[in-house]
Write a protein that holds these residues in place. Structure first.
Motif, PDB file in Angstrom:
ATOM      1  N   PHE A   1      18.104  47.935  54.038  1.00 26.06           N
ATOM      2  CA  PHE A   1      19.109  48.122  52.988  1.00 26.06           C
ATOM      3  C   PHE A   1      20.282  48.917  53.553  1.00 26.06           C
ATOM      4  CE2 PHE A   1      15.462  46.930  50.560  1.00 26.06           C
ATOM      5  CZ  PHE A   1      15.914  46.446  49.341  1.00 26.06           C
ATOM      6  N   ASP A   2      21.477  48.377  53.411  1.00 26.58           N
ATOM      7  CA  ASP A   2      22.652  49.020  53.998  1.00 26.58           C
ATOM      8  C   ASP A   2      23.127  50.188  53.151  1.00 26.58           C
ATOM      9  OD1 ASP A   2      24.699  49.237  55.939  1.00 26.58           O
ATOM     10  OD2 ASP A   2      26.113  48.344  54.527  1.00 26.58           O
ATOM     11  N   ALA A   3      23.394  51.318  53.804  1.00 25.63           N
ATOM     12  CA  ALA A   3      24.052  52.450  53.153  1.00 25.63           C
ATOM     13  C   ALA A   3      25.176  52.972  54.041  1.00 25.63           C
ATOM     14  CB  ALA A   3      23.047  53.559  52.871  1.00 25.63           C
ATOM     15  N   SER A   4      25.640  52.108  54.968  1.00 29.56           N
ATOM     16  CA  SER A   4      26.619  52.550  55.956  1.00 29.56           C
ATOM     17  C   SER A   4      28.045  52.136  55.619  1.00 29.56           C
ATOM     18  CB  SER A   4      26.246  51.993  57.335  1.00 29.56           C
ATOM     19  OG  SER A   4      26.367  50.580  57.384  1.00 29.56           O
ATOM     20  N   HIS A   5      28.256  51.463  54.469  1.00 32.29           N
ATOM     21  CA  HIS A   5      29.594  51.003  54.095  1.00 32.29           C
ATOM     22  C   HIS A   5      29.996  51.532  52.718  1.00 32.29           C
ATOM     23  CE1 HIS A   5      28.553  48.298  57.388  1.00 32.29           C
ATOM     24  NE2 HIS A   5      29.854  48.234  57.595  1.00 32.29           N
ATOM     25  N   LEU A   6      29.721  52.831  52.527  1.00 36.74           N
ATOM     26  CA  LEU A   6      30.108  53.568  51.320  1.00 36.74           C
ATOM     27  C   LEU A   6      29.589  52.925  50.036  1.00 36.74           C
ATOM     28  CD1 LEU A   6      33.696  54.903  52.071  1.00 36.74           C
ATOM     29  CD2 LEU A   6      31.491  55.999  52.438  1.00 36.74           C
ATOM     30  N   GLU A   7      28.350  52.478  50.088  1.00 36.48           N
ATOM     31  CA  GLU A   7      27.712  51.938  48.890  1.00 36.48           C
ATOM     32  C   GLU A   7      27.464  53.002  47.831  1.00 36.48           C
ATOM     33  OE1 GLU A   7      26.884  51.015  51.960  1.00 36.48           O
ATOM     34  OE2 GLU A   7      26.576  48.831  52.029  1.00 36.48           O
TER      35      GLU A   7
ATOM     36  N   ASN B   1      31.835  48.915  50.275  1.00 38.73           N
ATOM     37  CA  ASN B   1      33.195  49.354  49.965  1.00 38.73           C
ATOM     38  C   ASN B   1      34.029  49.599  51.206  1.00 38.73           C
ATOM     39  OD1 ASN B   1      34.619  50.343  47.189  1.00 38.73           O
ATOM     40  ND2 ASN B   1      32.454  49.887  46.890  1.00 38.73           N
ATOM     41  N   ARG B   2      33.533  49.232  52.358  1.00 39.00           N
ATOM     42  CA  ARG B   2      34.301  49.288  53.587  1.00 39.00           C
ATOM     43  C   ARG B   2      34.133  47.966  54.338  1.00 39.00           C
ATOM     44  NH1 ARG B   2      36.262  54.365  55.540  1.00 39.00           N
ATOM     45  NH2 ARG B   2      37.207  55.243  53.662  1.00 39.00           N
TER      46      ARG B   2
ATOM     47  N   ASN C   1      39.955  44.614  36.537  1.00 41.38           N
ATOM     48  CA  ASN C   1      39.849  45.900  37.222  1.00 41.38           C
ATOM     49  C   ASN C   1      39.259  45.734  38.615  1.00 41.38           C
ATOM     50  OD1 ASN C   1      40.588  47.644  34.945  1.00 41.38           O
ATOM     51  ND2 ASN C   1      38.699  46.859  34.027  1.00 41.38           N
ATOM     52  N   PRO C   2      39.848  46.332  39.626  1.00 37.14           N
ATOM     53  CA  PRO C   2      39.234  46.303  40.954  1.00 37.14           C
ATOM     54  C   PRO C   2      38.078  47.286  41.028  1.00 37.14           C
ATOM     55  CG  PRO C   2      41.210  47.628  41.011  1.00 37.14           C
ATOM     56  CD  PRO C   2      41.124  47.053  39.620  1.00 37.14           C
ATOM     57  N   SER C   3      37.237  47.135  42.036  1.00 40.89           N
ATOM     58  CA  SER C   3      36.122  48.072  42.230  1.00 40.89           C
ATOM     59  C   SER C   3      36.227  48.727  43.604  1.00 40.89           C
ATOM     60  CB  SER C   3      34.779  47.345  42.082  1.00 40.89           C
ATOM     61  OG  SER C   3      34.699  46.219  42.952  1.00 40.89           O
ATOM     62  N   ASP C   4      37.458  49.038  43.996  1.00 38.42           N
ATOM     63  CA  ASP C   4      37.720  49.733  45.253  1.00 38.42           C
ATOM     64  C   ASP C   4      37.435  51.210  45.051  1.00 38.42           C
ATOM     65  OD1 ASP C   4      38.616  50.674  47.663  1.00 38.42           O
ATOM     66  OD2 ASP C   4      40.744  50.375  47.208  1.00 38.42           O
ATOM     67  N   ARG C   5      36.210  51.626  45.314  1.00 41.38           N
ATOM     68  CA  ARG C   5      35.757  52.969  44.948  1.00 41.38           C
ATOM     69  C   ARG C   5      36.217  54.049  45.919  1.00 41.38           C
ATOM     70  NH1 ARG C   5      32.333  51.842  40.771  1.00 41.38           N
ATOM     71  NH2 ARG C   5      31.273  49.825  40.839  1.00 41.38           N
ATOM     72  N   ASP C   6      36.726  53.657  47.090  1.00 42.62           N
ATOM     73  CA  ASP C   6      37.169  54.663  48.047  1.00 42.62           C
ATOM     74  C   ASP C   6      38.660  54.582  48.331  1.00 42.62           C
ATOM     75  OD1 ASP C   6      36.883  52.231  49.352  1.00 42.62           O
ATOM     76  OD2 ASP C   6      36.528  53.185  51.296  1.00 42.62           O
TER      77      ASP C   6
ATOM     78  N   SER D   1      34.238  45.099  47.210  1.00 44.07           N
ATOM     79  CA  SER D   1      33.184  44.244  47.758  1.00 44.07           C
ATOM     80  C   SER D   1      33.552  42.756  47.812  1.00 44.07           C
ATOM     81  CB  SER D   1      31.876  44.454  46.990  1.00 44.07           C
ATOM     82  OG  SER D   1      32.031  44.235  45.603  1.00 44.07           O
ATOM     83  N   PRO D   2      34.223  42.161  46.801  1.00 48.26           N
ATOM     84  CA  PRO D   2      34.609  40.762  46.979  1.00 48.26           C
ATOM     85  C   PRO D   2      35.489  40.544  48.203  1.00 48.26           C
ATOM     86  CG  PRO D   2      34.748  41.363  44.669  1.00 48.26           C
ATOM     87  CD  PRO D   2      34.541  42.638  45.429  1.00 48.26           C
ATOM     88  N   ARG D   3      36.425  41.465  48.445  1.00 54.29           N
ATOM     89  CA  ARG D   3      37.297  41.331  49.602  1.00 54.29           C
ATOM     90  C   ARG D   3      36.544  41.576  50.908  1.00 54.29           C
ATOM     91  NH1 ARG D   3      40.405  42.478  45.272  1.00 54.29           N
ATOM     92  NH2 ARG D   3      42.484  41.466  45.256  1.00 54.29           N
ATOM     93  N   VAL D   4      35.579  42.487  50.894  1.00 54.47           N
ATOM     94  CA  VAL D   4      34.758  42.716  52.091  1.00 54.47           C
ATOM     95  C   VAL D   4      33.994  41.449  52.451  1.00 54.47           C
ATOM     96  CG1 VAL D   4      32.773  43.986  52.994  1.00 54.47           C
ATOM     97  CG2 VAL D   4      34.562  45.209  51.742  1.00 54.47           C
TER      98      VAL D   4
END
Length: 537
Positions: free
Chosen positions: A224-230, A330-331, A371-376, A382-385
């Protein structure tokens, strides 16, 4: 995270917090009461057949057995260890991870003199065959060992097959037992004196007869990834987090969030059929705990670590896992990471891609109220990632998985517009071993447009209620294959949210929102998809 809506408040108020009770090739033991046995989950008969028990000695960060023998010899106070809820006796043996230990993964058993590894429980549905990996501990000379079985709770033992002489590298040996009823095993080191051997990846195939019930292969490894500001902002897409870190949010400020570690704590070896998802602290701990109950292994890729494929010096290289799960990154993935992901999937890996809502731009609410979900606040959500991965990976930039994520924000509560065709992969995900997925609710999510000309395997699973079933537009969840690997995409993170985790975040239970009214079927969708991605069903 689940987002507040009037519909959501109604669902949360009416839902209970019940969780699906279900449970590399590094393995752990299926709990004794479930090993090889049929049981009913969500109206489905579930049977872990033919693999009814696996043991790969993957014990987390600390070995529960570090001494060869503890006085008095064979005592439960010292030589008995519990692995995934089952008790084993390790006489003149330990679980080690030194450089000289031959192993698949992080740990293996090490035996010296005339040591033994003994099951103190029975496989209740008999044993047809057993496979075991063994090798000589590096620097020692070869020794011989044998496999014994008992049908009377360990009162007497009989050897099966011939003695095995170890070699310098791990070799798999297969034994045929063909016993029904209660059976337990014992591995005995027979020759070689103080020279040591390693034992790893014990796999038991049951002898219960019949394969009609759905089959789940245990021992799959999920990262499970936690390295992209989840965990940025109000999100907490982690399976377990013990520490703290400052996470950038929106306009450059920071918040203090709980930080995930590689190995969830307490150890997954303590999880049984009745363990609550709050055993771990994370917004998607229900998902991970359920996988462990099914006999699988879970880890986290923490922030600050490398995402690689084919790098033998990286202990968390993707080649060591069956499935990579990424919930609302988010990254952006770096160029090297995108190459690693594409090669991982192409060579047989499973990729779970979960997105969230967005807008035409990430600068704020647009004219339609999206609304975007760009949290950082870095300009990517996430859609753009995910779209960047599929159009800018340097290997295949033409939507290789056969879809594009739309920059929209939708709620659908719930969609019953589910695929009804004969696609075998879709049927395994929608009507698989952990239940039937017939309803999917979005609480501000995105949709996808299928492009089967880019990948003919792409298949929609859910559409908006107003959309054409089987069409290419307004898709809420889908699957595809790429190379020898598999992909599942879901357009909203809310269905995976179990409502627990970082106390500083706003968390809501979308995972078990189907209890008791049957409003959704999110656990079945996510767990069936996880097993399909791992090729476990």
């Amino acid at each position: 995270m689940l987002k507040f809506t009037t519909l959501r408040l109604f669902v949360i108020a009416s839902a209970l917090t019940g969780m699906l009770v279900s449970g590399c090739q590094k393995n752990e033991t299926v709990p004794a009461e479930n090993a090889g046995a049929s049981k009913v989950e969500n109206g489905k008969t579930l049977k872990t057949l033919a693999v009814s028990l696996t043991q790969g000695f993957e014990v987390g960060s600390t070995s529960p057995k570090t001494a060869y023998d503890v006085a008095p010899a064979g005592s439960s106070s010292g030589d008995n260890v519990t692995l995934s809820g089952n008790s084993w006796n390790m006489y003149d043996a330990l679980i080690g991870n030194l450089a000289a230990d031959q192993r698949v993964g992080s740990w293996s058993a090490r035996v010296r003199n005339t040591g033994k590894i003994t099951m103190l429980f029975n496989v209740t549905t008999g044993i047809s065959t057993v496979t075991i990996k063994s090798a000589t501990y590096n620097g020692d000379t070869p020794s011989a060992w044998g496999l014994f079985y008992s049908t009377n709770n360990g009162s007497s033992w009989a050897q099966t097959g011939s003695n095995i002489t170890t070699t310098a590298t791990l070799v798999t040996s297969t034994f045929t037992i063909n016993q029904t009823g209660n059976v337990r095993l014992e591995i005995r080191k027979l020759t070689g004196g103080s020279n040591r051997i390693n034992i790893d990846d014990i796999t038991v195939n049951d002898n219960g007869g019949g394969t009609t019930p759905p089959t789940v292969i245990t021992g799959k490894k999920y990262l499970f990834d936690a390295s992209h500001l989840e965990n940025a902002g109000s999100a907490d897409w982690q399976i377990d987090a013990d520490g703290t870190e400052s996470v950038p949010i929106y306009t450059g400020g920071s918040t203090t969030e709980t930080k995930a570690q590689r190995t969830p704590t307490p150890s997954y070896t303590g999880i049984t059929a009745s363990t609550s998802e709050t055993y771990w602290k994370g917004g998607i701990s229900s998902w991970a705990v359920s996988l462990v109950k099914l006999g699988e292994l879970v880890e986290t890729l923490p922030v600050g670590t490398s995402l690689t494929y084919g790098n033998s010096s990286n202990p968390q290289d993707l080649s060591n896992y069956d499935v990579f799960v990424v919930v609302e990154p988010n990254r952006l993935f770096t160029a090297a990471e995108k190459t690693a992901l594409m090669n991982f999937v192409s060579n047989g890996g499973g990729l779970m891609m979960i997105a969230d809502h967005t807008a035409a731009t990430t600068g704020g609410t647009d004219a339609n109220g999206y609304n975007p979900s760009d949290r950082d606040g870095d300009g990517y959500d996430s859609p753009r990632v995910w779209n960047d991965l599929m159009t800018n990976n340097g290997i295949n930039n033409s939507n290789p998985f056969g879809f594009t994520i739309n920059y929209v924000d939708i709620s659908e509560g719930p969609s019953t517009n589910v695929y009804t065709g004969t696609n075998a992969n879709a049927q395994k995900v929608l009507n698989g071993a952990t239940g039937t997925a017939s309803k999917l609710a979005f609480y501000d999510g995105s949709t996808a447009t299928l492009t089967p000309t880019n990948n003919s395997s792409v298949q929609g699973l859910f559409w908006r209620n107003s959309a054409t079933n089987g069409g290419n537009n307004n898709v809420m969840a889908l699957l595809a294959t790429y190379g020898t690997g598999r992909i599942v995409w879901i357009g909203d993170s809310s269905p995976a949210d179990d409502g627990t985790g970082d106390t500083a975040d706003n968390l809501f239970n979308g995972w078990s929102g189907d209890a008791p009214s049957g409003f959704t079927s999110h656990p079945a969708l996510h767990l069936n998809a996880s097993l399909w991605l791992a090729k476990a069903i």
